[in-house]
Design a protein around this motif. Structure first.
Motif, PDB file in Angstrom:
ATOM      1  N   PRO A 160     -10.135  36.350 -13.353  1.00  0.00           N
ATOM      2  CA  PRO A 160     -10.781  35.944 -14.603  1.00  0.00           C
ATOM      3  C   PRO A 160     -12.147  36.578 -14.793  1.00  0.00           C
ATOM      4  O   PRO A 160     -12.508  36.986 -15.892  1.00  0.00           O
ATOM      5  CB  PRO A 160     -10.884  34.418 -14.464  1.00  0.00           C
ATOM      6  N   VAL A 219      -6.299  45.308 -18.657  1.00  0.00           N
ATOM      7  CA  VAL A 219      -6.724  44.047 -19.277  1.00  0.00           C
ATOM      8  C   VAL A 219      -8.117  43.699 -18.768  1.00  0.00           C
ATOM      9  O   VAL A 219      -8.339  43.634 -17.559  1.00  0.00           O
ATOM     10  CB  VAL A 219      -5.740  42.917 -18.941  1.00  0.00           C
ATOM     11  N   TYR A 262     -11.184  37.853 -18.402  1.00  0.00           N
ATOM     12  CA  TYR A 262     -10.934  36.826 -19.414  1.00  0.00           C
ATOM     13  C   TYR A 262     -11.679  35.527 -19.100  1.00  0.00           C
ATOM     14  O   TYR A 262     -11.235  34.441 -19.420  1.00  0.00           O
ATOM     15  CB  TYR A 262      -9.434  36.576 -19.548  1.00  0.00           C
ATOM     16  N   ASP A 291     -12.344  33.348 -22.130  1.00  0.00           N
ATOM     17  CA  ASP A 291     -11.270  33.211 -23.106  1.00  0.00           C
ATOM     18  C   ASP A 291     -10.954  31.727 -23.306  1.00  0.00           C
ATOM     19  O   ASP A 291     -10.727  31.002 -22.336  1.00  0.00           O
ATOM     20  CB  ASP A 291     -10.025  33.945 -22.603  1.00  0.00           C
ATOM     21  N   TYR A 340      -7.960  30.300 -21.371  1.00  0.00           N
ATOM     22  CA  TYR A 340      -8.205  30.148 -19.934  1.00  0.00           C
ATOM     23  C   TYR A 340      -9.081  28.929 -19.666  1.00  0.00           C
ATOM     24  O   TYR A 340      -8.786  28.120 -18.773  1.00  0.00           O
ATOM     25  CB  TYR A 340      -8.848  31.425 -19.392  1.00  0.00           C
ATOM     26  N   THR A 371     -18.400  30.841 -17.178  1.00  0.00           N
ATOM     27  CA  THR A 371     -17.162  30.069 -17.047  1.00  0.00           C
ATOM     28  C   THR A 371     -17.467  28.603 -16.791  1.00  0.00           C
ATOM     29  O   THR A 371     -16.881  27.709 -17.420  1.00  0.00           O
ATOM     30  CB  THR A 371     -16.289  30.626 -15.910  1.00  0.00           C
ATOM     31  N   VAL A 381      -3.122  36.387 -23.344  1.00  0.00           N
ATOM     32  CA  VAL A 381      -3.992  37.524 -23.036  1.00  0.00           C
ATOM     33  C   VAL A 381      -3.179  38.823 -23.050  1.00  0.00           C
ATOM     34  O   VAL A 381      -3.608  39.841 -23.604  1.00  0.00           O
ATOM     35  CB  VAL A 381      -4.682  37.320 -21.668  1.00  0.00           C
ATOM     36  N   ARG A 406      -2.220  39.923 -26.663  1.00  0.00           N
ATOM     37  CA  ARG A 406      -3.336  40.544 -27.394  1.00  0.00           C
ATOM     38  C   ARG A 406      -3.537  41.987 -26.958  1.00  0.00           C
ATOM     39  O   ARG A 406      -3.861  42.858 -27.763  1.00  0.00           O
ATOM     40  CB  ARG A 406      -4.617  39.738 -27.184  1.00  0.00           C
ATOM     41  N   ASN A 407      -3.367  42.241 -25.670  1.00  0.00           N
ATOM     42  CA  ASN A 407      -3.603  43.585 -25.152  1.00  0.00           C
ATOM     43  C   ASN A 407      -2.433  44.535 -25.396  1.00  0.00           C
ATOM     44  O   ASN A 407      -2.552  45.736 -25.156  1.00  0.00           O
ATOM     45  CB  ASN A 407      -3.928  43.509 -23.660  1.00  0.00           C
TER      46      ASN A 407
END
Length: 363
Positions: free
Chosen positions: A166, A196, A199, A202, A205, A252, A353, A356-357
């Motif tokens: 992450p 990627v 994240y 995100d 997440y 985070t 995720v 999106r990528n």
């Protein structure tokens, strides 16, 4: 036919027979139908907890200049003659204590296989047979080299590479990408690729993390005084040299706190797994849990947001070593909240995720 099996051994995809391209001469090499590969990457695992399996794994891991960046002239003699003589025994004992003896593999391997299988199911439902999902390990097996080759042989003319970290760090995300790009240099027909990004902030997440905390707290007969978010440590020097890991960990934790609707004093960030003599990111988890217990926080919970799957650092270090330190300080109730692993919310978050990528490749 090109047959591939999912992590549990069942067929995951069957590529149509490779054919000669239209208008090409008959002796042209046959090419399988074009697909998009999704390659998940985790840290790695030894093949076993015996001395030689551990030595091979530790040698590969600790020889990585992204992990230990000391001069090889100084580091390699120390590693080969001292560390790798002794550490495979202690590390092997630690792995044995958490080993999946039924499948004869580490928990990280078991969980990563399950994650891959579930993500493959999600991707198949979304994109049909246009994608192939697999996983590799940066150190140990299955290797990045073997899995990239397998994807290309299966007809993957584009590959999305997804390091399952992450938060970005040079010693995790970057070295996984290093190895991925290194392997691509060996390919005659090099596919277009994407990686990627981290994240760590995100919303999907963060929400999955928050759900895991809420479930864990709902199952307790007490309210923890403090939630410690314990991240894998790196030398403090890396932060000064531009590595964003520390800042991403802090964000985070802040976002998790905000999602839970908590006050600042109910959650804190610490760092574990210190190695070597230099100063690492602080506070150190193993010391902080003891200090908190001595200060009156007798009931704590610990979560490890930097790990996508439970492994030696969580199952052994947190749930054994760090727990013992807390109890030595007078702590009474210690709760370890498992990593997100193959939880449905986590699989949904990782799949979002990925989707999106893939934009522009698969829509």
């Amino acid at each position: 036919m090109l047959d591939a099996k999912s992590p549990d051994g069942t067929p995951m995809f069957t590529a149509e027979k490779a054919v000669c391209p239209v208008h090409a001469p008959k002796d042209h090499p046959k090419i399988p139908p074009a697909k998009v590969g999704i390659l998940l990457a985790n840290l790695g695992t030894p093949d076993g907890y015996d001395y030689w399996s551990m030595r091979r794994y530790l040698n590969e891991f600790l020889s990585d200049r992204r992990v230990i960046d000391y001069s090889p002239w100084i580091w390699q003699p120390l590693l080969q003659l001292v560390i790798l003589t002794k550490r495979p025994f202690s590390s092997g004992a630690n792995y044995k204590s958490i080993w999946n003896h039924e499948l004869n593999e580490s928990p990280l391997a078991t969980i990563t296989k399950s994650q891959t299988a579930k993500i493959a199911e999600t991707m198949k439902a979304r994109y049909g047979d246009d994608v192939v999902v697999d996983y590799c390990m940066r150190y140990g097996n299955p290797s990045t080299r073997a899995k990239v080759r397998a994807l290309i042989e299966a007809g993957c003319q584009k590959i999305l590479f997804f390091p399952l970290y992450p938060q970005y760090a040079g010693a995790t995300s970057a070295t996984a990408c290093d190895q991925f790009f290194r392997v691509l240099t060996e390919e005659k027909w090099q596919p277009p690729v994407r990686t990627v990004p981290a994240y760590f902030d995100d919303p999907v997440y963060i929400d999955a993390l928050a759900q895991s905390v809420e479930r864990a707290y709902a199952g307790l007969d007490h309210e923890p005084d403090l939630l410690i978010t314990s991240y894998h440590g790196v030398p403090q020097r890396y932060l000064m040299e531009g590595d964003p890991y520390h800042c991403q960990c802090q964000k985070t934790t802040r976002l998790l706190k905000e999602r839970l609707g908590w006050a600042d004093d109910r959650i804190m960030t610490t760092f574990q797994s210190r190695f070597g003599p230099e100063e690492w990111l602080q506070p150190y988890t193993v010391e902080e849990v003891k200090r908190q217990a001595e200060a009156g926080k007798k009931k704590i919970a610990v979560i490890a947001p930097a790990f996508s799957a439970d492994c030696i650092e969580t199952l052994e270090e947190i749930n054994e070593e760090i727990r013992e330190s807390f109890e030595e300080g007078g702590g009474e109730r210690f709760t370890y909240i498992p990593c997100l692993n193959d939880d449905d919310a986590h699989i949904a978050a990782l799949s979002r995720v990925i989707e999106r990528n893939l934009k522009g490749w698969l829509d």
